[in-house]
Design a protein around this motif. Structure first.
Motif, mmCIF file in Angstrom:
data_model
loop_
_atom_site.group_PDB
_atom_site.id
_atom_site.type_symbol
_atom_site.label_atom_id
_atom_site.label_comp_id
_atom_site.label_asym_id
_atom_site.label_seq_id
_atom_site.Cartn_x
_atom_site.Cartn_y
_atom_site.Cartn_z
ATOM 1 N N ASP A 128 -6.553 1.435 3.987
ATOM 2 C CA ASP A 128 -5.935 -0.053 4.012
ATOM 3 C C ASP A 128 -4.689 -0.142 5.173
ATOM 4 O O ASP A 128 -4.936 -0.860 6.269
ATOM 5 C CB ASP A 128 -5.442 -0.713 2.603
ATOM 6 C CG ASP A 128 -6.646 -1.409 2.149
ATOM 7 O OD1 ASP A 128 -7.756 -1.724 2.551
ATOM 8 O OD2 ASP A 128 -6.371 -1.594 0.917
ATOM 9 N N LEU A 129 -3.941 0.882 4.824
ATOM 10 C CA LEU A 129 -2.542 1.048 6.001
ATOM 11 C C LEU A 129 -3.417 1.138 7.415
ATOM 12 O O LEU A 129 -2.887 0.777 8.339
ATOM 13 C CB LEU A 129 -1.724 1.981 5.447
ATOM 14 C CG LEU A 129 -0.633 1.484 4.548
ATOM 15 C CD1 LEU A 129 0.087 2.882 4.118
ATOM 16 C CD2 LEU A 129 0.149 0.625 4.891
ATOM 17 N N CYS A 130 -4.321 2.215 7.595
ATOM 18 C CA CYS A 130 -4.863 2.388 8.739
ATOM 19 C C CYS A 130 -5.663 1.257 9.465
ATOM 20 O O CYS A 130 -5.731 1.034 10.475
ATOM 21 C CB CYS A 130 -5.841 3.603 8.641
ATOM 22 S SG CYS A 130 -4.780 5.284 8.385
ATOM 23 N N VAL A 137 -6.704 -10.029 5.552
ATOM 24 C CA VAL A 137 -6.433 -10.402 4.146
ATOM 25 C C VAL A 137 -6.748 -9.111 3.196
ATOM 26 O O VAL A 137 -5.743 -9.018 2.285
ATOM 27 C CB VAL A 137 -7.751 -11.612 3.776
ATOM 28 C CG1 VAL A 137 -7.346 -11.887 2.527
ATOM 29 C CG2 VAL A 137 -6.757 -12.945 4.615
ATOM 30 N N PRO A 138 -7.769 -8.580 3.147
ATOM 31 C CA PRO A 138 -8.185 -7.472 2.057
ATOM 32 C C PRO A 138 -7.019 -6.337 1.985
ATOM 33 O O PRO A 138 -6.609 -6.143 0.826
ATOM 34 C CB PRO A 138 -9.502 -6.589 2.800
ATOM 35 C CG PRO A 138 -10.117 -8.091 3.513
ATOM 36 C CD PRO A 138 -9.055 -8.631 4.292
ATOM 37 N N PRO A 139 -6.374 -5.739 3.208
ATOM 38 C CA PRO A 139 -5.373 -4.773 2.958
ATOM 39 C C PRO A 139 -4.111 -5.413 2.317
ATOM 40 O O PRO A 139 -3.303 -4.764 1.820
ATOM 41 C CB PRO A 139 -4.951 -4.340 4.430
ATOM 42 C CG PRO A 139 -6.336 -4.566 4.950
ATOM 43 C CD PRO A 139 -6.855 -5.889 4.616
ATOM 44 N N VAL A 140 -3.876 -6.940 2.661
ATOM 45 C CA VAL A 140 -2.600 -7.442 2.008
ATOM 46 C C VAL A 140 -2.910 -7.992 0.406
ATOM 47 O O VAL A 140 -2.085 -7.488 -0.264
ATOM 48 C CB VAL A 140 -2.493 -8.868 2.796
ATOM 49 C CG1 VAL A 140 -1.196 -9.567 2.037
ATOM 50 C CG2 VAL A 140 -1.900 -8.650 4.225
ATOM 51 N N LEU A 141 -4.215 -8.023 0.092
ATOM 52 C CA LEU A 141 -4.402 -8.560 -1.247
ATOM 53 C C LEU A 141 -4.722 -7.311 -2.237
ATOM 54 O O LEU A 141 -4.519 -7.432 -3.414
ATOM 55 C CB LEU A 141 -5.682 -9.324 -1.596
ATOM 56 C CG LEU A 141 -5.260 -10.782 -0.880
ATOM 57 C CD1 LEU A 141 -6.428 -11.730 -0.881
ATOM 58 C CD2 LEU A 141 -4.060 -11.648 -1.351
ATOM 59 N N ASN A 142 -5.526 -6.140 -1.667
ATOM 60 C CA ASN A 142 -5.765 -5.109 -2.449
ATOM 61 C C ASN A 142 -4.846 -4.494 -3.288
ATOM 62 O O ASN A 142 -5.014 -4.065 -4.603
ATOM 63 C CB ASN A 142 -6.239 -3.938 -1.491
ATOM 64 C CG ASN A 142 -7.681 -4.314 -1.071
ATOM 65 O OD1 ASN A 142 -8.393 -5.507 -1.578
ATOM 66 N ND2 ASN A 142 -8.291 -3.332 -0.274
ATOM 67 N N PRO A 143 -3.330 -4.173 -2.806
ATOM 68 C CA PRO A 143 -2.303 -3.716 -3.786
ATOM 69 C C PRO A 143 -2.015 -4.961 -4.994
ATOM 70 O O PRO A 143 -1.721 -4.502 -6.027
ATOM 71 C CB PRO A 143 -1.111 -3.766 -2.764
ATOM 72 C CG PRO A 143 -1.726 -3.616 -1.403
ATOM 73 C CD PRO A 143 -2.849 -4.355 -1.274
ATOM 74 N N ILE A 144 -1.812 -6.177 -4.364
ATOM 75 C CA ILE A 144 -1.527 -6.916 -5.556
ATOM 76 C C ILE A 144 -2.778 -7.100 -6.733
ATOM 77 O O ILE A 144 -2.469 -7.190 -7.817
ATOM 78 C CB ILE A 144 -1.645 -8.509 -4.734
ATOM 79 C CG1 ILE A 144 -0.625 -8.360 -3.714
ATOM 80 C CG2 ILE A 144 -1.378 -9.603 -5.766
ATOM 81 C CD1 ILE A 144 -0.551 -9.751 -2.984
ATOM 82 N N ASN A 165 0.803 -1.301 0.128
ATOM 83 C CA ASN A 165 0.018 0.046 0.151
ATOM 84 C C ASN A 165 0.877 1.277 -0.065
ATOM 85 O O ASN A 165 0.430 2.423 -0.938
ATOM 86 C CB ASN A 165 -1.055 -0.095 1.299
ATOM 87 C CG ASN A 165 -2.016 -0.969 1.072
ATOM 88 O OD1 ASN A 165 -2.843 -0.974 0.225
ATOM 89 N ND2 ASN A 165 -1.941 -2.198 1.890
ATOM 90 N N PHE A 166 2.116 1.205 0.799
ATOM 91 C CA PHE A 166 2.707 2.356 0.848
ATOM 92 C C PHE A 166 3.354 2.538 -0.718
ATOM 93 O O PHE A 166 3.624 3.805 -1.102
ATOM 94 C CB PHE A 166 3.949 2.173 1.622
ATOM 95 C CG PHE A 166 4.928 3.540 2.012
ATOM 96 C CD1 PHE A 166 4.284 4.738 2.569
ATOM 97 C CD2 PHE A 166 5.924 3.255 1.423
ATOM 98 C CE1 PHE A 166 5.300 5.645 2.744
ATOM 99 C CE2 PHE A 166 6.757 4.735 1.699
ATOM 100 C CZ PHE A 166 6.428 5.729 2.286
ATOM 101 N N LEU A 167 3.869 1.315 -1.176
ATOM 102 C CA LEU A 167 4.330 1.574 -2.699
ATOM 103 C C LEU A 167 3.438 2.338 -3.661
ATOM 104 O O LEU A 167 3.655 3.272 -4.450
ATOM 105 C CB LEU A 167 4.798 0.355 -3.181
ATOM 106 C CG LEU A 167 5.516 0.330 -4.476
ATOM 107 C CD1 LEU A 167 6.664 0.908 -4.425
ATOM 108 C CD2 LEU A 167 5.859 -1.134 -4.764
#
Length: 321
Positions: free
Chosen positions: A68-70, A279-286, A40-42
């Protein structure tokens, strides 16, 4: 809140009392948190630095990455500390704040996903009006409105739950403060509060879902009339990641909050919140970057510029210009 509680802290029981499993819990959550943070930071960095990504769609994507980070930061760091330090307590006010921020960022993200569906609707169905309607001021107002609606929803949701008296026990069968296990700890009748929370969640969720559904009905009707296969593919490719994220986010949350909550939760009940909290914050950037040529192109340019500066010591122009 007129709270008459005698509980000053809660005990987050987590997944297991076995030390080896607690270390595994810490390592898995650490990997998930680092992956979510980096991904997400990227996206935030790429959208900020690359002027080719200064469009409404990527502006909203950057805001969603921030949410997502928050969102994951509201629960996972505390859970990791509890697992590695074997300290499972959280103060009453700490529990309130954790739940408030967790629901605020989650509800704000759902509202932002609704705005993103409207953005795709305008871009595909009314391209001539797109730049006029989705100007920078409107984009900022929509993003701010999403955050405010999430905060208001959280105040109503969390305030209703914490207005109940908690007289003990104080063991929360979960790795973070969540409403279903907290309601089970109240020493009063929680049925009106459960009905209130379900009605509130259904109203908020249905409003967002209806806007998303209607937007995509219009989008699909427009896309199927595009004569070229390449045009249809391009239109669908911009919508597919959004649809996947919406399905993942709404589906997992709906499953958890609508199912019955047993007094003694099973292993599946303990693991289920991971599906919507981690799971959502991990998968969303992908999901958003895997098939996105602009994001991948911006990443290549960033890596190339960094390589020139730090490996070849060649002075470079501002990144991604």
């Amino acid at each position: 809140m007129t709270n008459q509680t005698s509980v000053t802290e809660f005990r987050l029981l987590g997944f297991s009392d076995i030390r080896e499993l607690q270390i595994l819990h810490f390592l898995v959550f650490l990997f998930a948190y680092v992956a979510a943070f980096m991904g997400n930071f990227l996206i935030i960095v790429l959208v900020t630095l690359d002027h080719h990504l200064h469009s409404p769609m990527y502006f909203f994507l950057k805001n969603m990455s921030f949410l997502d980070l928050c969102y994951i930061s509201a629960t996972v760091p505390k859970s990791m500390v509890n697992a590695i330090m074997q300290c499972h307590s959280i103060s009453f006010h700490g529990c309130f704040l954790q739940l408030f921020f967790f629901i605020t960022f989650g509800a704000a993200e759902l509202a932002l996903l609704t705005v993103m569906a409207y953005d795709r609707y305008l871009a595909i169905c009314s391209p001539l009006r797109y730049r006029t309607v989705m100007n920078s001021r409107a984009c900022v107002q929509m993003a701010a409105g999403s955050c405010l609606s999430g905060a208001l929803y959280s105040v109503l949701h969390v305030g209703n739950s914490f207005s109940l008296p908690f007289c003990g026990p104080n063991f929360v069968h979960q790795f973070f403060c969540d409403i279903p296990p907290l309601l089970q700890l109240s020493c009063s009748d929680t049925q009106p509060n459960k009905v209130h929370n379900i009605v509130l969640a259904l109203c908020y969720g249905l409003i967002c879902f209806t806007f998303i559904f209607v937007s995509y009905i219009h989008i699909f009707n427009t896309v199927v009339r595009i004569p070229s296969a390449e045009g249809r593919y391009k239109a669908f490719s911009t919508c597919l990641p959004h649809l996947i994220v919406v399905s993942l986010f709404i589906g997992t949350g709906f499953f958890m909050y609508m199912k019955p909550n047993p007094r003694v939760p099973s292993t599946q009940d303990m693991l289920a919140p991971v599906l919507y909290a981690v799971v959502p914050p991990v998968l969303n950037p992908i999901i958003y970057s895997l098939r996105n040529k602009e994001i991948k192109g911006a990443l290549r340019k960033l890596l190339f510029n960094l390589f020139k500066v730090f490996i070849w010591n060649i002075p470079s122009k501002p990144f991604l210009t």
